[in-house]
Structure formats: structure tokens, C-alpha cells
Design an enzyme around this catalytic site. Structure first.
Site, short mmCIF file in Angstrom:
data_model
loop_
_atom_site.label_atom_id
_atom_site.label_comp_id
_atom_site.label_asym_id
_atom_site.label_seq_id
_atom_site.Cartn_x
_atom_site.Cartn_y
_atom_site.Cartn_z
N PHE A 484 -34.85 28.12 39.24
CA PHE A 484 -35.24 26.91 38.49
C PHE A 484 -35.39 25.66 39.37
O PHE A 484 -35.09 24.56 38.93
CB PHE A 484 -34.25 26.61 37.34
CG PHE A 484 -33.65 27.83 36.70
CD1 PHE A 484 -34.46 28.83 36.17
CD2 PHE A 484 -32.28 28.01 36.63
CE1 PHE A 484 -33.92 29.97 35.58
CE2 PHE A 484 -31.72 29.13 36.05
CZ PHE A 484 -32.55 30.12 35.51
N HIS A 485 -35.91 25.82 40.59
CA HIS A 485 -36.03 24.68 41.49
C HIS A 485 -37.46 24.45 42.00
O HIS A 485 -37.64 24.14 43.18
CB HIS A 485 -35.10 24.85 42.69
CG HIS A 485 -33.66 25.00 42.35
ND1 HIS A 485 -32.75 25.61 43.20
CD2 HIS A 485 -32.95 24.62 41.26
CE1 HIS A 485 -31.55 25.59 42.64
NE2 HIS A 485 -31.66 25.01 41.46
N PRO A 486 -38.51 24.57 41.18
CA PRO A 486 -39.86 24.30 41.70
C PRO A 486 -39.97 22.86 42.17
O PRO A 486 -39.49 21.94 41.51
CB PRO A 486 -40.77 24.58 40.50
CG PRO A 486 -39.89 24.47 39.30
CD PRO A 486 -38.53 24.92 39.75
#
Length: 585
Positions: A484-486
Site C-alpha cells: 500500500f505504498h504507491p
């Protein structure tokens, strides 16, 4: 209305600043900027208010992870590096954005991450420059120190009671030469220990709780939910307003100072492209007039790929055991209700580790700083938010901290409510493949250590038959998920592929900034929520500086001095400078 139509002053409501997106950065911007009673701020959020009980309960993100109401529930294109799988990408869609649905872990990254940003020519973004902004936002349970703030709005707490399984993992890491570390955000990140979380007294501390809740009664702050921005409006190349849709009705709003995009690494570039800023070939494909060509919009996408290893525990001490029976559920429910403690108050991942996993043939680490992060969970399930396994289970998950793989995101149509295409290109470089497999091997080494062996009944997955490099790589391709770190899709810099300068102003455009994780030139070595708070805090100071009366006075004086110097030149030179020929006598 045409893409580049201007607004007359009487056409719409006016504010000094329009903030797009009420996530970590957007809520911080709106809360801080509205501290000045002379500054009017509009905050637009596409999702609903953060009223769900599951948002505020730390372990509740197992519910919001799949919620169509509070989550965009994006999906990537089929990824060749993941054996053609589409990847589920949750993103927050409520006040607080992803800080309302994330895993609560407070990690800043490494000193070298920010020093690298500065080395790219981004003045003021080195570690020593950004540390004060981390501290300003933070109210750490441990109080003020050289590395922490104790008086900020964002509550950061220790996990609390130690867990036998986490203690076993920390001891197992020590067996493998990895020291214990009680502060991953202190002098050094390397080591194993407990995470600190963005919680307070058993409740989540999102950006909405930290920055919006104290500001909601300010008359100069207007927060509109269920309001999705669809297009930026311009006069020439100055951003002057915005079009948004609220409850199915299209509305316009005008700003006197700036539009601040804080919609995240997927939707900030989407809004730029819909507004005519981006790669010309992308815009022309959808007949969007090119206002300003910036080929880097939507490029440089980076994300952390997470690979989970699942284990059956020899003792009934896991959260699986708590959740499997009505008695267990009642017990942990009472723990939370009476004491704001226990598994419900913590979330899923309690412990972690930062280590150098990739090694040469002699077993020496190839990196000079941690290249792998662990998240250690006292439960096990096939996916985040899925039903727990029917046995006492725990999870060791790893991610490569600084992937070389680069993806991209671009619009798929000119319809603003259609999600853009997301192409992460996971594991597309040899370094990424080798480091990720080395991380899985390191997790197995810790699980087989003398201190952890008493807790491991069996390895559920990857399991037997996955000892070779090729077998492990295939496991990573078939089972890896986003953590969940774009980031990085509107990167900061001054090279041809950068989108914003080091003051986060969009190149070639006035009155428009991007303030979210899309500005990261390179992904930080850790979770991205704490860095997002920092980015917004720093942006607030830059915005205030650029719009301060003193700044305007200096700018006016500078312009007048230039004009005076110009008019003081000899007559011939003056006419040459203004591009005219000398008038006839």
C-alpha cells in the site's frame, strides 16, 4: 465548459486555497493553513465522513480494507512480473484517506533516503532539513527528544504489553546477528523490535482526527465530502479554480492563491492529465487539449511488494486463537472496552525488523543499510482482511525497501470517474528479484533460529518443495501483494521527467502544487504515512512563505528595482532590451 475555460469572479464561490483530497497530506494542509484566520480554505474529499466504528478501531482495517464505501478498491493491469496477476490496490476514500484505513505503523525511512532527494537538486529536503517537520507533527508517547516531538497533533504510541511471539522473533533475529532496536525512527533503523503506531488510548489517530477534528469549527475552513474533483480550471497557465461533482451535481469553485493537489499517487496525476498537464501523446489519445506538456506525469511509479510467509504456532497464543471462538472474541472485546488494550487496540502487525538481506557469495551484506523490512503479525490469513486460518498462526512478511522497478499510471478515458490504468511492473529488475528472494530466505532463517524454533510447528506457506531460488521467486510472483505504498508519479526535481520543483510547484504552471507521496523522487525505506505528514508540514511553511505580505513586498521591490535598472541604461541599450528600434528623430 472547455478544459481551459476561465471563470469570472461572479461565477463561483471563492477561497484562498482549494485542497483536493482529505487524506494524510490534504487534511494536514487544510488544518494547518486554516490556523490563520485571514486565510480561507476549501477541502474537497471524494468519499464520505469518517464515521464508521471500524475506521477508529485499530484492528478494524480488516473491514475497511474491502469496503466500497471507504475504499477506492483499485486494481492494477495484469503484471508480467507477477505471472500476469492483477493486484488489488486499496486506497482510502474518506476523511483521513489512507490514514483512516492503513496498518497504523509509524516509520519515517532512513536518513539516506532524504539526503538522496537533496542530492538530486531538491534544496531543503535532506534529512536534517526534514527532521523538524517530522517532529512538529508528532506527539510521541515517549515525549520530546532529539529524534521525536512530544507536542504535535499526530499521536504515536508504543504497542504496550509485550507479546511472547514477538519477543521470540526479536530473539531469533538476534540469533541471526540482527540487534534489538527499540526505536526504528531514532539514530539507526537497523534491527528488530516493536513498531510504534498512530494510535492513542486504543483508537486510531488518522490525519482527520489529528488535523481536521480540532479545525472543524473554524469559519475559514469549509470541508466538503462526497465531492470529487474532476478538472482544474486555468487562466492562461495559472490555476484559478476547480470543477467537482458532489451528489451528482457539477459545481465550480475559484481560488485566489493556489490549488493544492493531495489526491495521492494515483489520482493527483489523473487530475493533472484530465486538466491538460502531462505527456502529450496520452492527452491527445483522449482529445484533451495540451495546456502544458510534462512527460513525467504518471511515470516513475514505485511501490513496496510484500511477500508473506505463514506459520502454524505450537502454542495457542495467536490472534487466530482469540478470533476463532466466541469466548476469545468476547475476551479481547472486553480488553478493549475496559482498558483500550489487547489485539483490537493494536492492529495486526506488532513487531518488525530492518536488515540487510542480500549477500555476496561469502555471506557479506551487499547493501550498506537495511534493504528488507519485516512486518510480524500474531495472526495469519491468506490476505489482509481475509478470514484467519483455522489453526494457531502467525505471519512473517517481507518487503524490499528500495525497489528499482518503475511502473506508471495514466488515464484510460477523459471521464473523471473512471479509474486510471495502474502498471506497477513489480520484480522487473534483477536486483529486485534477488533482494526479494533473499528476504524470504532471511525470514526462514529467523524462523529456524534456536529462539524461534519452539514456536514453529510447521511452515504453512511457502512450505515444502520451495527451497531453490527459482521456486522461491515463483512463490513471490504468485503470492506477492502491495503493501500500500504507491509513490513517485509526480516526482520532485529539475530533470526532464520531474513534475514539481523543490517547493512542490508544478513546472510551467502558476498557482498549482502537488503535496502527497507522488512527489517522492525515490520511495522511502519504510511505510509512507509518517513521510506524508512530513511532506505536508513542510509544504505548509513553503506556502506561507510564498504568500506572506513580506514576500509580496520583496517581490514588488525586486520588480521595481529591475525596472529602475532597466530605465537607467543608455537610450540605445534600453530600446534594444525592449525589442524596439530607435524612433526616428
Amino acid at each position: 465548459m472547455d478544459h481551459h475555460t476561465s471563470l469570472s469572479n461572479g461565477d463561483a464561490e471563492q477561497y484562498d486555497f482549494i485542497v483536493v483530497g482529505a487524506g494524510t497530506c490534504g487534511a494536514t494542509l487544510a488544518g494547518r493553513l486554516s490556523e490563520d484566520p485571514k486565510t480561507t480554505v476549501l477541502l474537497l474529499e471524494a468519499g464520505p465522513p469518517d464515521t464508521s466504528f471500524w475506521i477508529h478501531l485499530p484492528i478494524g482495517y480488516g473491514k475497511t480494507m474491502w469496503s466500497p464505501k471507504y475504499n477506492w478498491r483499485f486494481e492494477t493491469e495484469p503484471d508480467p512480473g507477477m505471472n500476469g496477476r492483477k493486484m488489488y490496490w486499496p486506497r482510502g476514500k474518506t476523511l483521513g484517506g489512507s490514514s483512516s484505513i492503513n496498518g497504523l505503523i509509524y516509520i519515517r525511512g532512513q536518513r539516506e533516503d532524504y539526503d538522496e532527494w537533496a542530492s538530486f537538486g531538491n534544496k531543503g529536503w535532506g534529512y536534517d532539513d526534514v527532521l523538524p517537520y517530522f517532529k512538529r507533527s508528532e506527539a510521541n508517547q515517549r515525549g520530546d527528544s532529539p529524534y521525536h516531538g512530544g507536542k504535535g497533533p499526530v499521536r504515536v504510541s508504543d504497542v504496550g504489553a509485550k507479546h511472547e511471539l514477538i519477543e521470540g522473533f526479536i530473539a531469533g533475529a538476534k540469533d541471526c546477528g540482527i540487534p534489538r532496536n527499540d526505536d526504528f525512527n531514532g539514530e539507526s533503523q537497523e534491527g528488530a523490535g516493536y513498531y510504534q503506531l498512530t494510535t492513542h488510548q486504543g483508537r486510531r489517530c488518522s490525519s482527520a482526527q489529528a488535523f481536521l477534528k480540532p479545525a472543524r469549527n473554524r469559519p475559514n475552513l469549509d470541508v466538503k465530502t462526497n465531492a470529487q474533483a474532476t478538472r482544474i480550471l486555468f487562466e492562461g497557465k495559472r490555476a484559478v479554480g476547480l470543477v467537482y461533482v458532489q451528489d451528482g451535481v457539477e459545481k465550480t469553485v475559484r481560488c485566489r492563491a493556489e490549488v493544492l493537489l493531495a489526491a495521492g499517487a494515483i489520482q493527483s496525476p489523473q487530475l493533472l492529465e484530465l486538466s491538460g498537464i502531462g505527456r502529450a501523446e496520452v492527452l491527445q489519445r483522449f482529445n484533451i487539449p495540451v495546456l502544458h506538456e510534462l512527460p513525467g506525469v504518471g511515470e516513475n511509479m514505485q511501490d513496496h511488494l510484500q511477500v508473506r510467509l505463514y506459520y502454524e504456532c505450537t502454542k495457542p497464543i495467536t490472534t487466530n486463537d482469540d478470533l476463532r471462538t466466541w469466548f476469545g472474541q468476547a475476551r479481547i472485546g472486553l480488553q478493549w472496552l475496559l482498558y483500550r488494550a489487547g489485539p483490537l487496540a493494536i492492529g495486526i502487525n506488532q513487531g518488525g525488523c530492518f536488515m540487510r538481506a542480500l549477500k555476496d557469495e561469502q555471506g557479506r551484506p551487499l547493501a550498506d543499510r537495511p534493504d528488507i523490512q519485516f512486518h510480524v503479525s500474531t495472526l495469519s490469513a491468506d490476505a489482509a482482511g481475509a478470514k484467519v486460518h483455522p489453526f494457531s498462526g502467525f505471519t512473517l512478511s517481507i518487503c524490499q525497501l528500495r525497489p528499482e522497478s518503475r511502473g506508471h499510471t495514466h488515464i484510460q478515458s477523459r471521464h473523471p470517474l473512471q479509474a486510471p490504468a495502474m502498471v506497477p511492473n513489480y520484480l522487473s529488475t534483477e536486483l529486485d528479484r534477488q533482494t526479494t528472494v533473499a528476504g524470504v530466505q532471511a525470514a526462514r532463517e529467523i524462523a529456524r533460529s534456536p529462539s524461534m524454533r519452539p514456536y514453529v510447528k510447521r511452515e504453512h506457506k511457502p512450505g515444502a518443495g520451495t527451497e531453490s531460488y527459482d521456486a522461491l521467486l515463483d512463490y513471490c510472483r504468485n503470492n506477492g501483494q502491495t503493501i500500500f505504498h504507491p509513490s513517485g508519479t509526480a516526482k520532485m526535481g529539475n530533470d526532464p521527467m520531474s513534475v514539481v520543483d523543490d517547493r512542490l510547484r508544478v513546472h510551467g504552471i502558476q498557482g498549482l502544487r502537488v503535496v502527497d507521496c507522488s512527489i517522492m523522487p525515490t520511495l522511502v525505506s519504510g511505510n509512507t504515512n509518517a513521510p506524508a505528514f512530513m511532506i505536508a508540514e513542510k509544504a505548509v511553511d513553503m506556502i506561507r512563505e510564498d504568500h506572506s505580505p513580506a514576500r509580496r513586498v520583496i517581490a514588488k521591490a525586486t520588480a521595481e528595482a529591475k525596472l529602475k535598472a532597466l530605465t537607467a541604461k543608455p537610450e540605445e541599450e534600453l530600446f534594444m532590451r525592449v525589442g524596439n528600434s530607435r524612433p526616428a528623430a
